[in-house]
Design an enzyme around this catalytic site. Structure first.
Site, PDB file in Angstrom:
ATOM      1  N   GLU A 146       3.141  -7.781   8.086  1.00 50.32           N
ATOM      2  CA  GLU A 146       1.773  -7.473   8.479  1.00 50.32           C
ATOM      3  C   GLU A 146       1.016  -7.001   7.243  1.00 50.32           C
ATOM      4  OE1 GLU A 146       1.283  -3.283  10.279  1.00 50.32           O
ATOM      5  OE2 GLU A 146       3.063  -4.102  11.293  1.00 50.32           O
ATOM      6  N   CYS A 163       6.967 -25.594  14.132  1.00 50.27           N
ATOM      7  CA  CYS A 163       6.211 -26.743  13.632  1.00 50.27           C
ATOM      8  C   CYS A 163       5.139 -27.224  14.597  1.00 50.27           C
ATOM      9  CB  CYS A 163       7.166 -27.896  13.306  1.00 50.27           C
ATOM     10  SG  CYS A 163       8.317 -27.497  11.973  1.00 50.27           S
TER      11      CYS A 163
END
Length: 338
Positions: A97, A123
Site C-alpha cells: 500500500e 490476468c
C-alpha cells in the site's frame, strides 16, 4: 451485463524498451541446462515465445501505467477533470500500500473527485476493470473513466533463473516454466458515455463471465515467480472458455464465423492454438503478439487491441471479441462494435 450507453474513446499500449530473447534466458540458465542435459531452444520451441520485454532497472508499475494513461487521455482528447474514475488492474505493484491507482492518480493530475482504486483478478483484471467503469457510466455515476495497467517481469524472471541454477531439477523447471514466458508492458483505456464520446468511439456492448475456482491451486504467483501446473491449467482453462463462449453466444448471438477479430489474453503458442481450435476460431482473426512480447498478464488484452488497431486490422462496425482467463480460474468475454 449489457451496456447501451458506453463507448471506448481510446486504447493505448506502451512497449518496454529492452528485448530479451529466449536464447538469452537459456544462456543465463546454462548451469541448469548442463545439469539436466536440456537442449537449447526449448523455451521458444515449447512456448512459441522468441523474446519478451523488460523495463529499465528501477522502473515501477505506477510509472508505466501512468505513461499509458497519459497516452490514452491524449488520444481520447478528454480533459483530465472529466475523468470520474481511475482503476489500476496491475498484478505488479510498487508497494503493498498505497494502491497503484493512488500513485497513478497523482502522476496524471486527476481531480480530487476522481474515484481511484486497484482491482486485482490475475490476468483477467483489465477486462473486469472495463466492466466496473462501464457500470458506473451506464448508471450515470460518471461520464468518463480510465483503466490502466503496468506490468514488469524483470525481477520475477531473474529470481527464478537464480533459483533454478542453484538447486533446480526437471520438476522445478517444469513448475517454473511459465515464469520464463513473462513479459513487460503497459496499457490504458478511456471509456465514456456514448453520446459524449461521439462517432469516433467504439461501442462496448457488455460482457459475460464464469468461474471455476475449484482450480485455484493450478497457478500460484508471488513477486519472485510463479508455480504452475501447465497441462492441467491448459485443460481446465480451455474447458472454462468453452462454457463461457456458450454463454456469450446466448447473450450476444456470437458464432465463431460472426466475429471479425478475436482479442485474447496470450500465454503461448500452444494456449492460443488450443483455445482457437476449441472455439472454432480461425487463427487469422487473432493478432498474435506472444512471439515478441510473451505473456504480459492483464496488460495483454488491451495491448493486443491497441496493436490490432495500429495494424489496421479493425474496421468500423466490426464485431470484436475480448477473451481473458485469469488464474483462479475465472473467465470473461466481452464485445466491442468497432
Amino acid at each position: 451485463m449489457r451496456f447501451s450507453r458506453v463507448s471506448i474513446a481510446s486504447v493505448a499500449a506502451i512497449d518496454a524498451p529492452h528485448r530479451v530473447s529466449s536464447h538469452a534466458l537459456e544462456e543465463r540458465l546454462a548451469p541448469l541446462f548442463r545439469r539436466l542435459g536440456l537442449p537449447r531452444g526449448i523455451i521458444a520451441s515449447l512456448s512459441g515465445i522468441l523474446e519478451r520485454r523488460f523495463w529499465d532497472e528501477g522502473v515501477v508499475p505506477s510509472d508505466v501505467a501512468a505513461r499509458a494513461g497519459d497516452e490514452a487521455l491524449r488520444r481520447a482528447g478528454i480533459p483530465r477533470e472529466q475523468i470520474g474514475a481511475l482503476i489500476s488492474t496491475s498484478v505488479c505493484r510498487d508497494f503493498v500500500e498505497p494502491s497503484v491507482a493512488c500513485l497513478v492518480h497523482r502522476q496524471l493530475g486527476l481531480p480530487a473527485e476522481c474515484l481511484n482504486f486497484d482491482l486485482g483478478n490475475a490476468c483477467l483484471g483489465f477486462v473486469n476493470g472495463m466492466d466496473m467503469v462501464a457500470r458506473m457510466i451506464e448508471r450515470g455515476d460518471i461520464e468518463y473513466g480510465l483503466v490502466v495497467d503496468g506490468e514488469g517481469s524483470r525481477h520475477a524472471v531473474s529470481a527464478t533463473i537464480e533459483r533454478l541454477n542453484t538447486s533446480g531439477d526437471a520438476r522445478a523447471f517444469a513448475d517454473n516454466f511459465a515464469t520464463l514466458t513473462l513479459g513487460s508492458g503497459a496499457a490504458a483505456m478511456v471509456l465514456g458515455r456514448s453520446d459524449l464520446v461521439g462517432d469516433h468511439g467504439h461501442r462496448y456492448t457488455g460482457s459475460v463471465s464464469l468461474a471455476a475456482t475449484e482450480h485455484n491451486q493450478l497457478c500460484r504467483g508471488q513477486i519472485d515467480g510463479m508455480i504452475t501446473d501447465g497441462q492441467k491449467l491448459l485443460v481446465a482453462g480451455v474447458e472454462l472458455a468453452q462454457r463461457t463462449f456458450t454463454r456469450a453466444s446466448d447473450v450476444f448471438g456470437w458464432t465463431a464465423a460472426a466475429l471479425d477479430e478475436v482479442v485474447i489474453h496470450q500465454v503461448s503458442r500452444l494456449h492460443t492454438e488450443r483455445l482457437a481450435g476449441a472455439l472454432g476460431i480461425d487463427l487469422s482473426k487473432i493478432h498474435a503478439i506472444y512471439p515478441e512480447h510473451g505473456n504480459v498478464g492483464p496488460a495483454s488484452v488491451p495491448m493486443v487491441l491497441a496493436k490490432a488497431e495500429a495494424a489496421g486490422r479493425l474496421q468500423r462496425g466490426e464485431r470484436v471479441a475480448l477473451m481473458g482467463i485469469g488464474s483462479g480460474l475465472n473467465c470473461a468475454m466481452a464485445e466491442i462494435v468497432w
